[in-house]
Scaffold this motif. Structure first.
Motif, mmCIF file in Angstrom:
data_model
loop_
_atom_site.group_PDB
_atom_site.id
_atom_site.type_symbol
_atom_site.label_atom_id
_atom_site.label_comp_id
_atom_site.label_asym_id
_atom_site.label_seq_id
_atom_site.Cartn_x
_atom_site.Cartn_y
_atom_site.Cartn_z
ATOM 1 N N LYS A 27 0.933 -0.743 -0.457
ATOM 2 C CA LYS A 27 0.011 0.332 0.215
ATOM 3 C C LYS A 27 0.205 1.464 -0.252
ATOM 4 N N ILE A 28 -0.089 2.195 -0.427
ATOM 5 C CA ILE A 28 0.460 3.828 -0.076
ATOM 6 C C ILE A 28 0.235 4.472 0.975
ATOM 7 N N ILE A 29 1.211 4.614 2.138
ATOM 8 C CA ILE A 29 0.514 5.032 3.228
ATOM 9 C C ILE A 29 1.041 6.542 3.765
ATOM 10 N N ASP A 30 1.358 6.801 2.723
ATOM 11 C CA ASP A 30 2.016 8.484 3.273
ATOM 12 C C ASP A 30 2.213 9.123 1.588
ATOM 13 N N ILE A 31 1.221 10.273 1.356
ATOM 14 C CA ILE A 31 1.833 11.166 0.243
ATOM 15 C C ILE A 31 2.612 12.450 0.399
ATOM 16 N N ILE A 347 -2.584 7.208 -7.818
ATOM 17 C CA ILE A 347 -2.460 7.250 -6.538
ATOM 18 C C ILE A 347 -2.560 7.943 -5.508
ATOM 19 N N LYS A 348 -2.764 7.168 -4.507
ATOM 20 C CA LYS A 348 -3.436 8.184 -3.184
ATOM 21 C C LYS A 348 -3.098 6.896 -1.916
ATOM 22 N N ILE A 349 -3.232 8.217 -0.708
ATOM 23 C CA ILE A 349 -2.729 7.170 0.625
ATOM 24 C C ILE A 349 -4.210 5.878 0.340
ATOM 25 N N ASP A 350 -3.451 4.492 0.720
ATOM 26 C CA ASP A 350 -4.565 3.583 1.307
ATOM 27 C C ASP A 350 -4.677 2.960 -0.208
ATOM 28 N N SER A 351 -3.618 3.705 -1.540
ATOM 29 C CA SER A 351 -4.793 2.361 -2.497
ATOM 30 C C SER A 351 -3.096 1.943 -2.941
ATOM 31 N N ASP A 352 -3.786 0.421 -3.543
ATOM 32 C CA ASP A 352 -2.428 -0.173 -3.892
ATOM 33 C C ASP A 352 -1.601 0.355 -4.541
ATOM 34 N N ALA A 353 -0.055 0.085 -4.390
ATOM 35 C CA ALA A 353 1.002 0.459 -4.695
ATOM 36 C C ALA A 353 1.180 -0.208 -5.815
ATOM 37 N N ASP A 354 0.785 0.567 -7.235
ATOM 38 C CA ASP A 354 1.273 0.000 -8.617
ATOM 39 C C ASP A 354 1.656 1.229 -8.924
#
Length: 388
Positions: A27-31, A347-354
């Motif tokens: 996951k993406i956890i911070d931007i 690409i956003k917080i909590d989205s899959d890290a693709d």
């Protein structure tokens, strides 16, 4: 391990400016404009100040098991390899059968999808093929979509093509209704992928379905819409009626010389005509057989689609046809994901890290992550298929 991508020009796919992006697991956890970590937890840091960070590309039509050759058994095209996708920034593929649903089977399609998923790629599939009545794995479309995780829709069903089963509006409406209900019951979109051939009937059958049933144009996802200017113009009308259209990146010099638009040119043309950019997508048609027919429908040549064509179309759209970066990226990320009902392409917080990091000058993929797994590093594959 955490991964911190620092200082990238972030396109989510809309432009967000310079950002740091923090990954943990899948996951993406911070931007944030700047992320500072004070923990002593191990962190892999990627300096991306000279790069563009975009969502991993979503390729909405790939013949992952190969295509049936229109020149006999020896012309059956090969299967896709994992790195055919990842080296070109593709992290999500949608597999489908085409002309050949005899030597190419749905069970093989699902097995191939599961194998690619084991290596970290996101893979979904359509049940059915060119022809109606649709072949299924369980015996019906509803059960295929409800009980087989990878199946998200039906297709690619052929229309306006001498290779199709010449479906009627009623047959197509019944198929779409089954897909729609199955999608409702399973939490999927139930999109019907439509192969559009070169015949002058274009999208007339889809409009007939919408006019004579409760099925809307948005249920259908017509592809190969860049075959000719006439088909492109029909596609613009289709978008104005609430639909969305797809352009095929893989092509042949013969077809381009005989009126076909490149996918990049088609995208630019539609945008110039005022089409909503969220309604336009590009797919590779990777590993499909690309038959070349003359005016009498005689086979005069055969080539193979390539996943690399998707990235090439994106670059061509930006550099040769002046398509804004956001719109070019939308066509291969957020737009196809939305049409297919997938939680991908953003690409956003909590989205899959693709994710794909692109060189700012060449737009070549430098790093690629799929579900947080680092697949490509400095342009080289660090994850390969078992037999690559």
């Amino acid at each position: 391990m955490l991964t911190l991508i620092q200082g990238a020009d972030l396109y989510a796919p809309t432009a967000q400016g310079k950002m740091d992006v923090l990954l943990a697991g899948s996951k993406i956890i911070d931007i944030q404009p700047e992320i500072k970590l004070t923990s002593n937890t191990a962190v892999k840091i990627i300096d991306a100040h000279k790069q563009i960070l975009a969502p991993g590309f979503v390729d909405s039509l790939v013949h992952i098991t190969g295509g049936g050759g229109e020149a006999g058994f020896a012309s059956r095209t090969p299967e896709m390899n994992l790195t055919d996708a990842t080296l070109n920034g593709i992290t999500t593929v949608i597999g489908a059968l085409g002309t050949d649903s005899s030597s190419r089977t749905l069970s093989n399609l699902i097995a191939k999808a599961k194998g690619l998923k084991e290596h970290g790629l996101n893979v979904f599939c359509h049940t059915g093929s060119y022809h109606l009545p649709a072949k299924t794995l369980t015996g019906c479309i509803t059960d295929d979509l409800m009980y087989i995780e990878e199946f998200i829709g039906v297709g690619e069903v052929a229309i306006s093509d001498h290779r199709s089963s010449q479906p009627t509006a009623q047959q197509l409406a019944q198929l779409a209704a089954q897909a729609k209900v199955a999608g409702m019951l399973s939490g999927k979109k139930g999109t019907v992928s439509i192969h559009v051939g070169p015949q002058p009937t274009h999208l007339g059958l889809l409009h007939q379905v919408a006019q004579t049933s409760d099925i809307s144009l948005a249920t259908f996802y017509p592809t190969h819409m860049n075959r000719s200017k006439a088909l492109l113009d029909a596609g613009i009308t289709f978008c104005q009626g609430g639909g969305h259209i797809d352009f095929t990146a893989s092509t042949t010099e013969y077809d381009l010389a005989h009126g076909e638009y490149s996918a990049a040119q088609a995208l630019a043309y539609c945008l110039a005509q005022g089409v909503d950019p969220t309604l336009l997508t590009i797919s590779s048609d990777g590993h499909a057989s690309l038959p070349i027919f003359d005016e009498q429908l005689n086979l005069v040549g055969l080539e193979v689609g390539k996943e690399a064509a998707l990235h090439q179309a994106f670059v061509q759209a930006v550099y040769e046809f002046d398509v804004p970066m956001e719109h070019a990226l939308m066509a291969i990320t957020a737009n196809p994901a939305r049409v297919l009902g997938l939680n991908k392409g953003l690409i956003k917080i909590d989205s899959d890290a693709d994710l794909v990091l692109l060189d700012k000058q060449t737009l070549m993929p430098v790093h690629v992550w799929s579900n947080g797994l680092h697949m490509v590093e400095h342009g080289l594959p660090i994850v390969k298929g078992l037999f690559e």
